[in-house]
Scaffold this motif. Structure first.
Motif, mmCIF file in Angstrom:
data_model
loop_
_atom_site.group_PDB
_atom_site.id
_atom_site.type_symbol
_atom_site.label_atom_id
_atom_site.label_comp_id
_atom_site.label_asym_id
_atom_site.label_seq_id
_atom_site.Cartn_x
_atom_site.Cartn_y
_atom_site.Cartn_z
ATOM 1 N N ARG A 29 92.941 19.323 33.789
ATOM 2 C CA ARG A 29 91.862 19.276 32.437
ATOM 3 C C ARG A 29 92.973 20.195 31.228
ATOM 4 O O ARG A 29 92.161 20.160 30.195
ATOM 5 C CB ARG A 29 90.854 20.557 33.011
ATOM 6 N N PHE A 30 93.109 21.151 31.901
ATOM 7 C CA PHE A 30 94.191 22.506 31.045
ATOM 8 C C PHE A 30 95.531 21.956 29.976
ATOM 9 O O PHE A 30 95.178 22.128 28.940
ATOM 10 C CB PHE A 30 94.501 23.855 31.994
ATOM 11 N N GLU A 31 95.936 21.558 31.262
ATOM 12 C CA GLU A 31 96.895 19.756 29.840
ATOM 13 C C GLU A 31 95.974 18.986 28.996
ATOM 14 O O GLU A 31 96.878 18.957 27.665
ATOM 15 C CB GLU A 31 98.294 19.048 30.821
ATOM 16 N N ALA A 32 95.467 18.384 29.833
ATOM 17 C CA ALA A 32 94.511 17.306 28.745
ATOM 18 C C ALA A 32 93.931 18.551 27.435
ATOM 19 O O ALA A 32 93.900 17.864 25.797
ATOM 20 C CB ALA A 32 93.729 16.781 28.838
ATOM 21 N N ALA A 33 93.739 19.913 27.716
ATOM 22 C CA ALA A 33 93.315 20.555 26.780
ATOM 23 C C ALA A 33 94.114 20.902 25.678
ATOM 24 O O ALA A 33 93.697 20.714 24.205
ATOM 25 C CB ALA A 33 92.474 21.947 26.889
ATOM 26 N N ASN A 34 95.051 21.289 26.046
ATOM 27 C CA ASN A 34 96.281 20.983 24.500
ATOM 28 C C ASN A 34 96.763 20.100 24.494
ATOM 29 O O ASN A 34 97.346 20.032 23.196
ATOM 30 C CB ASN A 34 97.258 22.467 25.923
ATOM 31 N N ARG A 60 96.668 19.923 19.881
ATOM 32 C CA ARG A 60 97.810 19.360 19.528
ATOM 33 C C ARG A 60 97.428 18.739 18.516
ATOM 34 O O ARG A 60 98.626 17.959 17.453
ATOM 35 C CB ARG A 60 99.242 18.894 20.718
ATOM 36 N N ALA A 61 96.833 17.987 19.265
ATOM 37 C CA ALA A 61 97.324 15.851 18.401
ATOM 38 C C ALA A 61 96.348 16.582 16.901
ATOM 39 O O ALA A 61 96.116 15.298 16.446
ATOM 40 C CB ALA A 61 96.466 15.156 19.474
ATOM 41 N N ASN A 62 95.077 17.145 17.143
ATOM 42 C CA ASN A 62 94.328 17.716 16.081
ATOM 43 C C ASN A 62 94.114 18.550 15.370
ATOM 44 O O ASN A 62 93.380 19.404 14.897
ATOM 45 C CB ASN A 62 92.444 17.634 16.766
ATOM 46 N N ASP A 63 95.660 19.078 16.057
ATOM 47 C CA ASP A 63 95.868 20.398 14.911
ATOM 48 C C ASP A 63 94.899 21.952 15.202
ATOM 49 O O ASP A 63 94.347 22.867 14.331
ATOM 50 C CB ASP A 63 96.122 20.427 13.374
ATOM 51 N N LYS A 64 94.478 22.047 16.545
ATOM 52 C CA LYS A 64 94.037 23.543 16.694
ATOM 53 C C LYS A 64 94.301 24.133 17.571
ATOM 54 O O LYS A 64 95.549 23.924 18.405
ATOM 55 C CB LYS A 64 92.599 22.757 17.526
ATOM 56 N N GLN A 65 94.091 25.441 17.719
ATOM 57 C CA GLN A 65 94.434 26.230 19.201
ATOM 58 C C GLN A 65 94.578 25.275 20.440
ATOM 59 O O GLN A 65 93.211 25.501 20.221
ATOM 60 C CB GLN A 65 94.215 27.764 18.178
ATOM 61 N N GLY A 66 95.530 25.978 21.295
ATOM 62 C CA GLY A 66 95.169 25.000 22.419
ATOM 63 C C GLY A 66 95.219 26.415 23.200
ATOM 64 O O GLY A 66 95.429 27.705 22.979
ATOM 65 N N PHE A 67 95.159 26.188 24.784
ATOM 66 C CA PHE A 67 95.032 26.829 25.401
ATOM 67 C C PHE A 67 96.502 27.959 26.033
ATOM 68 O O PHE A 67 97.061 27.437 25.816
ATOM 69 C CB PHE A 67 94.609 26.885 27.387
ATOM 70 N N ALA A 68 95.785 29.294 25.546
ATOM 71 C CA ALA A 68 97.184 30.284 26.091
ATOM 72 C C ALA A 68 97.201 30.676 28.024
ATOM 73 O O ALA A 68 98.237 31.069 27.713
ATOM 74 C CB ALA A 68 96.553 31.790 24.651
#
Length: 666
Positions: free
Chosen positions: A509-514, A518-526
């Protein structure tokens, strides 16, 4: 090693200081050389009373001058209660041995701070319960241990007096921690704990329960109060104190074969001596005479005798901590909270001194993407501090040791923990210097709308406009991961959070969030915050939790270099000595960690700890910090002593080979 002589200075020339000065000439080791008051004329008048021939103690018009005097070896602090901790710290940093009038601090938090100052500076510190040093106490303990009244069952102890004090007198002033519980209540409580200790075969014990009642006067302090204490051995006690009612001021111990009475427990007669009365069932009362002695002088001699140890057995640091904890409970039971202890109090913290980071600290630091400041690799958990004084003492100490990262959660203490952290940050004025990790959206409120509502409330509680790192406390697989990324990205763009991540999220799920980010130009999980440590988890303590102790998770963390904020890195006490294959009383510990492999890891941690001169817990922490991926370990100490011992792991460096060996990979 004992010191042959101590040159004493008195800080605060009041009535108790007079008693100390009057009895000090009877000491075998002590001599009065200086007195300090904020009013120089008071100090001068005081030293005039204690001049010997042409030699008089030096009078100072400030406490700082006395503490700077190299001819002063030790100080007796006799100011109002609220100044004790600050003066103990200043005296300890000046290298002076210390006796501080009781109470050592207004609350348990302050006692922790005072003791740590003495420990850090290598000086003696004792709380001024001078009665503990009188020979009649040793005789009482001898009688009780010999079974003079049979098995101890109950204690009655009192210390109260009636005085017509004006409203602004220290005993009536809540801003000066007035009232009977703190002024004299510590005496009967300490006596009850001492006697109950005999029954338990220990020096002293704390009660397991306490109920109380009392009278809070018009000025807001306790004028009369009583408490009932129950100890684990079954011994009970009833203690009373007050500044508005005259009591019997005695200690009576009831046993299965009689009772022991101490008619003058607190201030034994220094001319005629004192007595102990033994009334056995069916026998005449036996009166045992105790020779006169000067308790204040004996207390001073103990400082010389135990200077190297830092504490005396008659009233050691653990005893003072236990007494303060019990007095806190007593005050809480009668509803007495001083203005400066309120959760929203805009007051200096326990020490009353500026906050400073110890230049010799060994704290390591790291960086998490999106956070524009370095972050201590130990993070202090803000989930067990129940009062502002306790929180302030713990947080101050952590910062002084180099820590700057604090973790809290929306659900902790129903919001109290966030409020206490926020008030401390406001009082200290250090928001820009620290990293606040906040968590929210815990099950069952794990959805984008609840996340937003809770985040806004968290910011209000913390008195800040942003969090440095926000972690979703749980995941909700029923909601598309993109919905969570969208709302988190929105708050990041609005400046409410600098970076975000997930706690108790699975790696997929963590990978899916990132991937979505990336696909939607959003900030990802850090960052990820899952359970991780030397012990491999067989299960997790609470439903909905995730761990990263398995080989696959470790490999992923090493490959991605994802920062991990591991919780329960000490495996719920597995490395503290609680774990034993023959002891299965702790069902959670057994369920989560009992395996042959984990006990082998424990054995190796013990062996390496013995070689390095540290506890296995230090090895377990060093293991977490020595990973090939970034780790920021969460710790949850409840006392300054626990913080100090937790940080021993920072001084341990492990090689890659040792890390693999501890984890049974070699």
């Amino acid at each position: 090693m004992a010191q042959a002589h101590l040159r004493w200075g008195i800080i605060g020339p009041g009535s108790i200081a007079h008693r100390f000065a009057e009895q000090l000439p009877s000491s075998a080791t002590g001599r009065l050389v200086a007195v300090a008051s904020r009013d120089l004329s008071r100090a001068e008048a005081f030293v005039g009373e204690f001049a010997t021939g042409n030699v008089a103690p030096v009078a100072y018009g400030s406490y700082a001058e006395l503490l700077a005097d190299t001819d002063v070896d030790a100080v007796y602090i006799a100011t109002v209660h609220t100044e004790h901790v600050r003066l103990v710290i200043e005296a300890a940093e000046a290298g002076k041995h210390i006796i501080s009038e009781k109470p050592l601090a207004v609350n348990h938090a302050g006692v922790m701070v005072a003791i740590e100052a003495a420990r850090r500076n290598g000086v003696y510190l004792a709380e001024g319960f001078m009665y503990r040093f009188h020979p009649q106490v040793a005789r009482v303990l001898e009688l009780l241990r010999s079974g003079a009244i049979g098995d101890i069952q109950h204690v009655e102890a009192s210390f109260s007096f009636s005085g017509d004090f004006p409203a602004d007198h220290r005993l009536k002033n809540p801003d000066l921690a007035g009232g009977g519980i703190l002024d004299v209540g510590g005496y009967p409580v300490s006596a009850a704990r001492l006697v109950a200790g005999v029954a338990a075969g220990q020096l002293f014990v704390d009660p397991v329960s306490l109920t109380a009642s009392g009278t809070i006067g018009s000025t807001g302090v306790d004028e009369w109060a009583s408490a009932s204490l129950t100890f684990a051995s079954g011994v009970t006690a009833h203690v009373t104190s007050g500044v508005g009612l005259q009591g019997r001021n005695e200690v009576v111990v009831f046993g299965s074969a009689g009772r022991l009475t101490l008619p003058e427990p607190w201030l034994p007669n220094i001319v005629d001596g004192s007595t102990i009365e033994i009334a056995r069932v069916g026998e005449p009362v036996e009166v045992i005479a105790v020779a006169p002695a000067h308790a204040y002088a004996l207390q001073a001699d103990a400082a010389a005798e135990f200077a190297a140890e830092g504490q005396a057995p008659q009233m050691n640091w653990a005893d003072s901590l236990g007494n303060a904890r019990t007095l806190d409970q007593w005050r809480a039971a009668v509803g007495l909270v001083y203005p400066f202890e309120q959760p929203t109090a805009l007051v200096p913290t326990a020490s009353g001194l500026p906050l400073a980071v110890d230049a010799g600290n060994v704290m390591p630091y790291g960086q998490i993407a999106g956070i524009d400041k370095r972050m201590s690799r130990l993070i202090l958990g803000c989930d067990n501090q129940t009062t502002l004084p306790h929180a302030s003492a713990m947080f101050d100490d952590f910062v002084e040791r180099g820590g700057n990262a604090f973790d809290t959660g929306y659900i902790y203490g129903n919001g109290l923990m966030e409020k206490l952290l926020g008030q401390w940050v406001t009082n200290r004025g250090i928001r820009d210097d620290i990293v606040i990790v906040g968590k929210g959206a815990h099950t069952p409120y794990c959805d984008p709308e609840s996340l937003t509502r809770q985040l806004l409330e968290t910011l209000d509680r913390l008195q800040t406009d942003h969090l440095d790192l926000y972690l979703m406390h749980r995941d909700n697989p029923d909601i598309p991961v993109g919905d969570f990324v969208d709302v988190l990205d929105e708050h990041a763009r609005a400046g409410r959070i600098s970076a975000f991540g997930g706690s108790n999220w699975t790696i997929p799920r963590f990978e899916a969030a990132n991937e979505y980010a990336r696909a939607n130009d959003k900030q990802g999980f850090a960052a990820l915050s899952n359970h991780f440590g030397l012990a491999r988890a067989l299960d997790v303590p609470w439903a909905g939790c995730e761990h990263a102790t398995d080989p696959e998770s470790k490999k992923w963390l090493e490959e991605t270099l994802t920062p991990l904020l591991p919780w329960s890195s000490q495996a719920r006490g597995f490395f503290t000595g609680r774990a034993d294959p023959a002891d299965r009383s702790d069902a959670e510990l057994v369920r989560c960690y009992y395996s042959d492999d984990n006990f082998e890891r424990l054995a190796r941690a013990r062996w390496l700890g013995a070689e390095r001169g540290v506890a296995p817990t230090a090895i377990a922490l060093a293991y977490v910090l020595a990973q090939k991926f970034p780790t920021f370990a969460l710790i949850g100490p409840r006392s300054i002593e626990e913080t100090r011992t937790s940080m021993e792991g920072l001084r341990v460096e492990l090689s890659d080979e040792q890390v693999r060996w501890l984890d049974l990979r070699d």
